[in-house]
Every structure is written in C-alpha cells, then in structure tokens.
Design an enzyme around this catalytic site. Structure first.
Site, mmCIF file in Angstrom:
data_model
loop_
_atom_site.group_PDB
_atom_site.id
_atom_site.type_symbol
_atom_site.label_atom_id
_atom_site.label_comp_id
_atom_site.label_asym_id
_atom_site.label_seq_id
_atom_site.Cartn_x
_atom_site.Cartn_y
_atom_site.Cartn_z
ATOM 1 N N ASP A 95 0.789 -1.228 0.000
ATOM 2 C CA ASP A 95 0.000 0.000 0.000
ATOM 3 C C ASP A 95 0.819 1.274 0.000
ATOM 4 O OD1 ASP A 95 1.112 0.005 2.540
ATOM 5 O OD2 ASP A 95 -0.766 -0.372 3.589
ATOM 6 N N GLU A 117 -0.248 -9.058 -1.594
ATOM 7 C CA GLU A 117 -1.034 -8.542 -0.469
ATOM 8 C C GLU A 117 -2.159 -7.644 -0.986
ATOM 9 O OE1 GLU A 117 0.376 -7.344 3.920
ATOM 10 O OE2 GLU A 117 0.260 -5.617 2.571
ATOM 11 N N GLU A 131 -2.449 5.064 2.685
ATOM 12 C CA GLU A 131 -2.308 3.681 2.232
ATOM 13 C C GLU A 131 -3.600 3.098 1.656
ATOM 14 O OE1 GLU A 131 0.947 4.468 5.187
ATOM 15 O OE2 GLU A 131 -1.211 4.859 5.118
ATOM 16 N N HIS A 211 3.716 4.890 14.293
ATOM 17 C CA HIS A 211 4.248 5.781 13.260
ATOM 18 C C HIS A 211 3.166 6.298 12.315
ATOM 19 C CE1 HIS A 211 3.932 1.979 11.071
ATOM 20 N NE2 HIS A 211 3.862 2.705 9.978
ATOM 21 N N ARG A 213 0.529 8.223 10.180
ATOM 22 C CA ARG A 213 0.319 9.653 9.984
ATOM 23 C C ARG A 213 -0.969 10.127 10.642
ATOM 24 N NH1 ARG A 213 2.508 8.086 4.978
ATOM 25 N NH2 ARG A 213 4.350 9.276 4.309
ATOM 26 N N HIS A 243 10.392 5.042 15.656
ATOM 27 C CA HIS A 243 10.362 5.359 14.241
ATOM 28 C C HIS A 243 11.110 6.678 14.023
ATOM 29 C CE1 HIS A 243 8.702 6.276 10.243
ATOM 30 N NE2 HIS A 243 8.425 4.995 10.160
#
Length: 371
Positions: A95, A117, A131, A211, A213, A243
């Site tokens: 993604d 995936e 994503e 991590h 966003r 991260h």
C-alpha cells in the site's frame, strides 16, 4: 521471462524477499529487483539480512518531502527503469507510494502488474492514510491479485475484481519463519537485545511501535501518555523501537523523557524485531505488519487505531482495536497483564494470515502465466 519487483520500504522488503527467492528458483524466470529507497535505512537492514543486492537503486529518500513530490519522483524514476529494463511483468506489494506509482508507471507502458497482499481494505480512505487509496489505485490496474486471505479476496470481489485473484497467505509469515530459523542457527544475529532482556528480566515486556500519519498530533500525545502510565507499574517494562519520523520522536521526548522502565531504542533490524516479538508479553501498535507477525508467535496485539485493513485478526481474536484514547489503551493493556484467561484467549487464537508458503504459491502462479 524478466520480472521486475519494485519496493522501497522495510515492510515491502520483508514481504517481497521471499518472493524474489521463490522466483529465482524457477528456471526461465529472471527476477530483477528495483528499490526506490523510500525509507533508506530501514530498507537496507532487510536487504542485508535477506542477502539481496538490488539490481536498480533509485535512492529517492528525501527528508521532509511531501507526498506529491515523492509520488512524482517515483512515477518518473520507475518509468525510466521500465523503459530500460523492458520487463514482461511488474510486481508490487502492499500500500505504499512506491507500489501505487510502480503500478501506474507499468500501466502507462501496458506491462502486466501483479499485486502481492491485494484486497486489504479498511473502508475509510483516511484510515490508514494514504495507504488505503494507494491500494485501491493498484487494484484495477493489476491482472494478478495475490490476496493473503479469503476476506481480502471478498473485498476485491465487492469491487468487481474477480479474475486473477489467488488466495495465497501472507508472505510476511514466510519471512518470519525464514528469519526465525536464521536466528536459531546463529543467535548473534539478534544479540543486540541481550542487554534489554537482562535489564527487564522478570517483568512483562510491552513492545510498542507507532508511526501512523493519522495519529500525528493529539493521537500521538495520547499514546505517549498511555505508555507513561503503563511503564509506571513495577511489574512491566516497555520496549519502544522509535520510528525516525520527527512527529513521533518529538512527542515522545516531551512526554516520556528518560524513564527507567522504558527502553526507547533505535529502529530494530528485522532479526532483532523478530526476537523482540518473541520476548514481549504483548504488542501495542498502530502498524499493519505487526498485526500479522505477532499472532504467528502467539502474542496478543492491541491496535492503536479506530479501523484496520486487516479485520481477519480482529475476527480471529488475535488482535483488538483500542484506538488512541489513553484510558482505553491503559485499560486494555492492564487487562491482558492481569487476566490470564483474557490473555490466553488471544494468545492461543488461530493466526489467519498464512502457513509460510505464500511466496512459493505466488511464484507458481507467475510461472504458469509465463508458460
């Protein structure tokens, strides 16, 4: 048959290196690896343990670059690679911006695309962001869709994508089994956690990764406050690989400081991360991959998000959505620490993400198409 595999982040590398290996074992197929280095350091760690040397390295990581600038650089850079390489097929994974731009560049050249995936959906285009939309852009372009589960295949069917869909399991389980065997044969590969293991011996270790966003800002502050409260217990400790995004580090610096029960460490390479999963009592995460990896080792996962594109884990009982409310996070962690029955129910639940043979299945489908 030349097959171009494109990836740029650590999760992509983890999930595609078993596919590279499986393809290389098939006569008549020549896998070519192109990395974009969307995440430079984290990517290189996986390449090293997997023994992969990229054939093409675009090295496009640029601190602070916007998503639109990254996408533009990926699209033009990958297009130039395809013009030179002239592959018969392109493979992308998951993604990321790399996957989305790689699929689009291939489409512009009428090169068939396989999506590893495929079919993961949260149903909300802003969670996970960006994503969720990256996956949806790849789907109508690809002619081969390697869905990790039947749930993912059903999500594709709801979007009228039925041809070329193959349920294979998730290649992350292949990578985990391969890496675990390497660590068993050579413990020095993950010996960097020996000090942490000794320091927190006898305590229930909580492995934290964050991590996303969509959690930047208030969500990240809530997560930091929850971690502080969890680590205040005398019988717990927190292992927190940080991260590199400053939106994570600055918040954690301000709220957590230097607490003795929290080991805030540099990002772990893949062998050390697998060992950390094995050491921990449970995983507290907003990551996608951890939702798949931890259950394979019998570790409950509390997901600090309101939605997940991996509902199979929630349905199976291996994972639980807890959001980013600090009180909720702390309550759910303490329940799994204090309630043995609740812990056992999650730890023993069936992992729905595969048996460790997904890459061989994927390579077999691609080889059949080559014939």
């Amino acid at each position: 048959m030349k097959v171009l595999l494109i990836f740029g982040t650590r999760p992509e590398a983890i999930k595609l290196f078993p596919v590279v290996r499986a393809l290389a074992a098939i006569p008549g197929i020549t896998p070519r690896v192109c990395v974009t280095a969307q995440h430079r350091g984290l990517l290189d760690q996986v390449l090293a343990i997997a023994g992969l040397t990229p054939d093409i390295d675009l090295d496009l990581m640029e601190p602070g670059q916007t998503l639109d600038r990254l996408t533009a650089r990926l699209l033009t850079g990958l297009g130039e690679v395809m013009d030179r390489e002239q592959p018969a097929r392109v493979i992308v994974q998951g993604d990321t911006a790399t996957a989305m731009a790689g699929a689009l560049a291939a489409y512009y050249r009428k090169i068939p695309v396989a999506h590893v995936e495929a079919g993961l959906r949260s149903g909300n285009i802003y969670h996970p962001w960006p994503e969720e939309v990256n996956r949806r852009i790849v789907a109508p372009i690809a002619d081969l869709h390697f869905a990790p589960t039947t749930t993912a295949a059903q999500a594709l069917a709801r979007e009228n994508i039925r041809g070329g869909v193959h349920v294979t399991g998730n290649t992350v389980i292949d990578a985990l089994h391969w890496t675990s065997a390497r660590i068993d044969a050579d413990p020095s590969l993950a010996a960097g956690l020996d000090e942490v293991a000794a320091r927190f011996a006898g305590r229930k270790l909580i492995l934290v990764t964050t991590h996303r966003r969509e959690n930047f800002g208030g969500g990240m502050e809530n997560i930091a406050n929850a971690i502080a409260r969890i680590a205040a217990r005398a019988d717990t400790a927190v292992l927190f690989p940080m991260h590199p995004n400053p939106n994570v580090g600055a918040v954690m610096d301000a709220i957590l400081g230097d607490r003795p029960n929290i080991a805030r460490i540099e990002p772990l390479d893949y062998p050390h991360f697998i060992r950390a999963l094995g050491m921990c009592h449970l995983a507290l995460t907003d990551s996608g991959g951890v939702q798949e990896e931890a259950p394979a080792l019998g570790k409950p996962v509390l997901v600090m998000r309101d939605t997940t594109e991996r509902p199979e884990g929630i349905a199976a009982g291996t994972a639980k959505l807890v959001g980013t409310d600090a009180d909720r996070i702390v309550s759910e962690v303490f329940t799994l620490i204090d309630d043995k029955a609740a812990y056992s129910a999650m730890a023993r639940a069936h992992n729905p993400f595969g048996d460790g043979h997904a890459a061989v299945r994927i390579a077999g489908v691609i080889a059949d198409g080559a014939g």
